[in-house]
Design an enzyme around this catalytic site. Structure first.
Site, PDB file in Angstrom:
ATOM      1  N   ASP A  35       0.823  -1.211   0.000  1.00 20.48           N
ATOM      2  CA  ASP A  35       0.000   0.000   0.000  1.00 20.48           C
ATOM      3  C   ASP A  35       0.860   1.265   0.000  1.00 20.48           C
ATOM      4  O   ASP A  35       0.538   2.254  -0.654  1.00 20.48           O
ATOM      5  CB  ASP A  35      -0.897   0.028   1.245  1.00 20.48           C
ATOM      6  CG  ASP A  35      -1.943  -1.084   1.202  1.00 20.48           C
ATOM      7  OD1 ASP A  35      -1.931  -1.865   0.219  1.00 20.48           O
ATOM      8  OD2 ASP A  35      -2.754  -1.176   2.140  1.00 20.48           O
ATOM      9  N   GLU A  37       3.724   1.818  -1.284  1.00 19.51           N
ATOM     10  CA  GLU A  37       4.282   2.114  -2.602  1.00 19.51           C
ATOM     11  C   GLU A  37       3.203   2.738  -3.484  1.00 19.51           C
ATOM     12  O   GLU A  37       3.455   3.709  -4.210  1.00 19.51           O
ATOM     13  CB  GLU A  37       4.827   0.816  -3.228  1.00 19.51           C
ATOM     14  CG  GLU A  37       5.327   0.940  -4.654  1.00 19.51           C
ATOM     15  CD  GLU A  37       6.546   1.848  -4.807  1.00 19.51           C
ATOM     16  OE1 GLU A  37       7.106   2.277  -3.782  1.00 19.51           O
ATOM     17  OE2 GLU A  37       6.913   2.146  -5.963  1.00 19.51           O
ATOM     18  N   ILE A  85     -36.759  -6.979 -13.601  1.00 19.46           N
ATOM     19  CA  ILE A  85     -36.658  -8.431 -13.675  1.00 19.46           C
ATOM     20  C   ILE A  85     -37.836  -9.025 -12.935  1.00 19.46           C
ATOM     21  O   ILE A  85     -38.218  -8.525 -11.874  1.00 19.46           O
ATOM     22  CB  ILE A  85     -35.284  -8.843 -13.109  1.00 19.46           C
ATOM     23  CG1 ILE A  85     -34.946 -10.256 -13.489  1.00 19.46           C
ATOM     24  CG2 ILE A  85     -35.168  -8.634 -11.635  1.00 19.46           C
ATOM     25  CD1 ILE A  85     -33.467 -10.521 -13.354  1.00 19.46           C
ATOM     26  N   LYS A 123     -28.377 -12.276  -6.751  1.00 22.27           N
ATOM     27  CA  LYS A 123     -29.141 -11.039  -6.839  1.00 22.27           C
ATOM     28  C   LYS A 123     -28.598 -10.091  -5.770  1.00 22.27           C
ATOM     29  O   LYS A 123     -28.903 -10.218  -4.586  1.00 22.27           O
ATOM     30  CB  LYS A 123     -30.630 -11.315  -6.624  1.00 22.27           C
ATOM     31  CG  LYS A 123     -31.483 -10.092  -6.894  1.00 22.27           C
ATOM     32  CD  LYS A 123     -32.953 -10.449  -6.997  1.00 22.27           C
ATOM     33  CE  LYS A 123     -33.760  -9.233  -7.394  1.00 22.27           C
ATOM     34  NZ  LYS A 123     -33.576  -8.099  -6.472  1.00 22.27           N
ATOM     35  N   ARG A 144     -31.322   3.929 -12.254  1.00 19.91           N
ATOM     36  CA  ARG A 144     -32.316   3.333 -13.130  1.00 19.91           C
ATOM     37  C   ARG A 144     -33.524   4.261 -13.297  1.00 19.91           C
ATOM     38  O   ARG A 144     -34.094   4.348 -14.382  1.00 19.91           O
ATOM     39  CB  ARG A 144     -32.758   1.985 -12.570  1.00 19.91           C
ATOM     40  CG  ARG A 144     -33.836   1.334 -13.378  1.00 19.91           C
ATOM     41  CD  ARG A 144     -34.075  -0.107 -13.004  1.00 19.91           C
ATOM     42  NE  ARG A 144     -35.152  -0.629 -13.832  1.00 19.91           N
ATOM     43  CZ  ARG A 144     -36.441  -0.478 -13.564  1.00 19.91           C
ATOM     44  NH1 ARG A 144     -36.813   0.141 -12.466  1.00 19.91           N
ATOM     45  NH2 ARG A 144     -37.355  -0.958 -14.373  1.00 19.91           N
ATOM     46  N   GLU A 180     -25.006  -3.482 -10.489  1.00 18.78           N
ATOM     47  CA  GLU A 180     -25.504  -3.088  -9.174  1.00 18.78           C
ATOM     48  C   GLU A 180     -24.374  -2.430  -8.391  1.00 18.78           C
ATOM     49  O   GLU A 180     -23.284  -2.994  -8.288  1.00 18.78           O
ATOM     50  CB  GLU A 180     -25.981  -4.360  -8.449  1.00 18.78           C
ATOM     51  CG  GLU A 180     -26.987  -4.130  -7.379  1.00 18.78           C
ATOM     52  CD  GLU A 180     -28.438  -4.052  -7.886  1.00 18.78           C
ATOM     53  OE1 GLU A 180     -28.660  -4.084  -9.123  1.00 18.78           O
ATOM     54  OE2 GLU A 180     -29.337  -3.937  -7.038  1.00 18.78           O
ATOM     55  N   LYS A 321     -36.277 -14.736  -4.830  1.00 14.59           N
ATOM     56  CA  LYS A 321     -35.788 -14.054  -3.626  1.00 14.59           C
ATOM     57  C   LYS A 321     -35.669 -15.022  -2.467  1.00 14.59           C
ATOM     58  O   LYS A 321     -36.407 -16.001  -2.383  1.00 14.59           O
ATOM     59  CB  LYS A 321     -36.731 -12.916  -3.261  1.00 14.59           C
ATOM     60  CG  LYS A 321     -36.625 -11.737  -4.203  1.00 14.59           C
ATOM     61  CD  LYS A 321     -37.074 -10.492  -3.474  1.00 14.59           C
ATOM     62  CE  LYS A 321     -37.005  -9.279  -4.364  1.00 14.59           C
ATOM     63  NZ  LYS A 321     -37.272  -8.067  -3.594  1.00 14.59           N
ATOM     64  N   CYS A 418     -31.113 -10.932  41.881  1.00 18.71           N
ATOM     65  CA  CYS A 418     -30.656 -11.045  43.271  1.00 18.71           C
ATOM     66  C   CYS A 418     -30.761  -9.735  44.041  1.00 18.71           C
ATOM     67  O   CYS A 418     -30.508  -9.718  45.248  1.00 18.71           O
ATOM     68  CB  CYS A 418     -29.224 -11.571  43.321  1.00 18.71           C
ATOM     69  SG  CYS A 418     -27.999 -10.370  42.803  1.00 18.71           S
ATOM     70  N   CYS A 439     -25.563 -14.294  43.246  1.00 19.56           N
ATOM     71  CA  CYS A 439     -26.654 -14.083  42.299  1.00 19.56           C
ATOM     72  C   CYS A 439     -27.000 -15.398  41.609  1.00 19.56           C
ATOM     73  O   CYS A 439     -26.153 -16.014  40.968  1.00 19.56           O
ATOM     74  CB  CYS A 439     -26.254 -13.033  41.262  1.00 19.56           C
ATOM     75  SG  CYS A 439     -27.512 -12.757  40.009  1.00 19.56           S
TER      76      CYS A 439
HETATM   77  O1  D41 Z   1     -28.088  -8.720  -8.961  1.00 18.49           O
HETATM   78  C1  D41 Z   1     -29.036  -8.091  -9.387  1.00 18.49           C
HETATM   79  N1  D41 Z   1     -29.697  -7.280  -8.586  1.00 18.49           N
HETATM   80  C2  D41 Z   1     -29.460  -8.233 -10.815  1.00 18.49           C
HETATM   81  C3  D41 Z   1     -30.372  -7.323 -11.309  1.00 18.49           C
HETATM   82  C4  D41 Z   1     -28.937  -9.230 -11.657  1.00 18.49           C
HETATM   83  N2  D41 Z   1     -28.021 -10.124 -11.203  1.00 18.49           N
HETATM   84  N3  D41 Z   1     -29.325  -9.297 -12.938  1.00 18.49           N
HETATM   85  C5  D41 Z   1     -30.207  -8.416 -13.455  1.00 18.49           C
HETATM   86  N4  D41 Z   1     -30.540  -8.527 -14.738  1.00 18.49           N
HETATM   87  C6  D41 Z   1     -31.402  -7.690 -15.289  1.00 18.49           C
HETATM   88  C7  D41 Z   1     -31.752  -7.877 -16.727  1.00 18.49           C
HETATM   89  C8  D41 Z   1     -32.222  -9.261 -16.957  1.00 18.49           C
HETATM   90  C9  D41 Z   1     -32.819  -6.909 -17.144  1.00 18.49           C
HETATM   91  C10 D41 Z   1     -30.503  -7.631 -17.539  1.00 18.49           C
HETATM   92  C11 D41 Z   1     -30.770  -7.385 -12.652  1.00 18.49           C
HETATM   93  C12 D41 Z   1     -31.680  -6.501 -13.286  1.00 18.49           C
HETATM   94  N5  D41 Z   1     -31.973  -6.675 -14.605  1.00 18.49           N
HETATM   95  C13 D41 Z   1     -32.324  -5.365 -12.631  1.00 18.49           C
HETATM   96  N6  D41 Z   1     -32.267  -5.034 -11.368  1.00 18.49           N
HETATM   97  C14 D41 Z   1     -32.988  -3.930 -11.160  1.00 18.49           C
HETATM   98  C15 D41 Z   1     -33.512  -3.544 -12.325  1.00 18.49           C
HETATM   99  C16 D41 Z   1     -33.099  -4.417 -13.261  1.00 18.49           C
END
Ligand code: D41
Length: 676
Positions: A35, A37, A85, A123, A144, A180, A321, A418, A439
């Site tokens: 670090d 350097e 998505i 995700k 977005r 993301e 999810k 106690c 206690c």
């Molecule tokens: O990791 C995510 N949050 C994630 C979001 C992901 N791994 N893939 C994504 N792929 C898309 C498309 C299929 C439209 C290319 C996304 C999202 N969209 C997305 N997240 C929020 C809006 C769109």
């Protein structure tokens, strides 16, 4: 190395070096130079640019943190809409099968066609961002928004150190990368620790941290909340040949220097999706960032095109999810728990709520300061968080839902068990009941600890039984356990002759132990398992330990002044000495070890990690035997690990070992090292 004296050449060389080393550090996590350097090169470039402002380039690493705060974010129309998505509500294997079935139908595949190839990814729980590179240079970053129009957050996104300001290699004319922006867990923890130390507001969770950082109008402040980025898709593209699959596309983005998450696989058919889901669910808590699920995408781009879109969502992608890790509930009471050392912990009793995959009824409030900081009151609606196996905690109060006139929480001055005083030493966070073994709560915890699996391992001496033994005054200290008989035990609730005999047998078995376990079981302050083992190894006998003064104790590796003082205090206490004598008289014994100095031990200084199932011994036994030979046994694999012992079904630790080039041995190899 190019040591040009021409400022322009030197600046270009420094930029190139800094960008390359920054990439190795922030993206590959594999720095090549120290670090210090890096800092030296950085300062040299800063000085050079200060002397020759005309040399400042857009991709200079000195230019990540922009100038003045903005008044507002400007709207950015997305040339290619940012789609969302589809989220599948049925996240069971049924949902995966339904997705695969639908894809096969829409692709008009026959029943005997090859399984569809999917790209499975995580995700990430952050904010969707679109990056625009023109001629390889990052020119714009936008949120977005509604998918059609976002906001220009270029200044803030430029502070993300893992993002290239200039793409590597031959650059496309235009490349919009979607992904993301998120805050990693270590960055979140570090940020909060710094804020807490300064008495400033902390972030509720990494996602809010990321959102706050991106919505920050002052780039100086944004830079203080470090973010990361993972690419997962494309927007507008000009002058770039697309690969044929989504997986290859992400590989290509990685080659251009963009951060792409490694946790992704190409899977075949619904079965592949289900396997991925299970593997990720297991790994979730060990990841260095929050995720809220998994995403499945049809891998072949020609098939994606064939499937097309439905309103704002591609037909070829779906998100599954995971159970939420945060939920709302109501605080029904705030009670105090008294621990083994008298530490008094406020605990919120909650209206039962399903969070992180289990029903939660209690959440720790840590200490009085924490309750005051979060201002949790009885009747409040709160956000509870349960991530993995971590104890559930109250994240924050929803103030809008507070009942009028709810009184603030007051730490009582006396122990609820106690009645002794509760004292909080100046400068310490923890308040303690001064009752000691007077206690009952502390006595119960001391006995529970003594009997626990890693201490004396007394089978069948559960919490309810300990409560009764203390309440009935049958047991005051650990030595009393060995004076119990069938008659005393059968006087307790739900204790028949058979259970009483079983317990007495377990007590008898527990008498044969090791000095390290015995010392650990006494619950001496500052003496955990590792310290107990060090005492055993370097002093060998209880007599030697009783005779050891503080200077002698300080010679034992890993024992510092605080532990040495705590150990002396414990053994000088006449009551404690008496308990020791009674335990030995009752027959508690251990093999006498000969004290060993580090050099005598064959595995001294070697670090091991055990993973998978071993056949001829348990992992705990293997660890104990390795330690007896001087080895260290750690829980996770790092570059410092000397050997990973891989048993049956070894998982991610084995992968990590291979990745880092750590030596891997199997059970047979381990037995050789153990001298079997
Ligand atoms: O990791 C995510 N949050 C994630 C979001 C992901 N791994 N893939 C994504 N792929 C898309 C498309 C299929 C439209 C290319 C996304 C999202 N969209 C997305 N997240 C929020 C809006 C769109």
């Amino acid at each position: 190395m190019a040591q040009s004296t021409d400022p322009q050449q030197r600046a270009a060389w420094l930029r190139e070096q800094l960008n390359r080393h920054g990439y190795r550090y922030y993206v590959l996590d594999d720095p090549e130079i120290p670090d210090a350097e890096y800092d030296r090169l950085f300062r040299e470039l800063q000085a050079l640019e200060a002397a020759h402002p005309e040399l400042i380039a857009a991709d200079s690493p000195t230019q990540r943190v922009g100038g003045k705060p903005l008044d507002a974010f400007l709207p950015v129309p997305h040339r290619v809409p940012m789609l969302s998505i589809r989220t599948e509500t049925d996240t069971s294997s049924g949902g995966a099968v339904a997705f695969d079935t639908q894809i096969r139908r829409e692709l008009e595949l026959s029943a005997d066609a090859e399984p569809v190839e999917y790209h499975c990814e995580l995700k990430f729980d952050g904010l969707a961002i679109s990056l625009r590179y023109e001629q390889g240079v990052l020119v714009q970053a936008a949120t977005r928004g509604d998918g059609e129009t976002g906001e220009d957050v270029t200044q803030n996104i430029r502070t993300i150190r893992s993002l290239p300001l200039r793409l590597h290699g031959a650059a496309p004319e235009v490349l919009e990368v979607r992904g993301e922006a998120y805050m990693s867990r270590p960055d979140f923890e570090r940020y909060n620790a710094r804020q807490r130390a300064a008495g400033l507001a902390v972030l509720v969770n990494p996602r809010n941290g990321a959102a706050g950082s991106i919505r920050q109008l002052d780039p100086q402040l944004a830079a203080k909340r470090p973010l990361s980025f993972f690419a997962y898709g494309l927007g507008e593209v000009q002058g770039w040949d697309l690969p044929t699959t989504h997986g290859a596309l992400l590989d290509a983005l990685a080659t251009l220097g963009l951060p792409v998450c490694e946790e992704r696989v190409v899977a075949r058919g619904a079965e592949g999706l289900i396997d991925f889901h299970h593997a990720v669910a297991k790994k979730r808590d060990a990841l260095p960032f929050d995720i809220d699920g998994v995403v499945y995408k049809v891998n072949r781009l020609d098939q994606q095109r064939q499937l097309g879109f439905r309103t704002r969502e591609p037909r070829w992608a779906v998100a599954h999810k995971f159970p939420a890790q945060e939920e709302l509930t109501v605080v029904e009471a705030i009670e105090l728990q008294v621990g083994r050392t008298g530490a008094v912990t406020p605990v919120a009793r909650l209206k039962p709520v399903f969070v992180g995959g289990v029903t939660v009824t209690n959440a720790t409030l840590h200490n009085a300061d924490e309750v005051a900081r979060k201002d949790v009151r009885v009747g409040d609606t709160v956000i509870v968080r349960r991530a993995g196996d971590v104890i559930p905690e109250v994240v924050s109060v929803v103030l809008e839902r507070r009942i009028p006139d709810a009184p603030a929480f007051q730490m009582p001055t006396n122990c609820p068990v106690c009645g002794s005083q509760i004292l909080r030493p100046e400068g310490e966070a923890v308040a303690r009941c001064i009752g000691g073994l007077y206690c009952r709560a502390q006595r119960k915890e001391a006995i529970r600890h003594f009997a626990s699996r890693r201490a004396m391992d007394i089978d069948g001496l559960g919490d309810k039984l300990v409560d009764q033994l203390i309440e009935q005054d049958l047991v005051h200290d650990p030595a009393d356990l060995y004076a119990l008989d069938v008659q005393a035990l059968t006087s307790l609730d739900r204790m028949g002759t058979k259970s009483a005999i079983n317990l007495l047998e377990a007590l008898e078995r527990s008498k044969t132990t090791t000095l390290a376990r015995f010392l650990y079981s006494l619950g001496i302050r500052e003496v955990g398992e590792a310290t107990a083992r060090a005492l055993e190894r370097y002093l060998g006998t209880l007599e030697a330990l009783l005779a050891a003064d503080e200077p002698r104790l300080l010679q034992v590796p890993d024992i510092g002044p605080v532990a040495a003082a705590a150990i002396r205090t414990f053994f000088q206490e006449p009551h404690n000495r008496e308990v020791l004598t009674r335990l030995q008289t009752a027959g508690v014994r251990w093999p006498t070890a000969t004290a060993q100095m580090p050099a005598d031990q064959p595995l001294a200084g070697k670090s091991f990690v055990l993973t998978g199932t071993l056949e001829s011994l348990t992992r705990d036994e293997a660890a104990e035997r390795l330690r007896a030979l001087g080895a260290k046994v750690a829980g996770s694999v790092s570059k410092k690990t000397d050997y990973v012992v891989a048993g049956r079904d070894a998982g991610s630790k084995l992968d990590k070992a291979r990745e880092l080039g750590v030596s891997v041995i199997d059970e047979a190899g381990l037995l050789v090292l153990l001298g079997k």
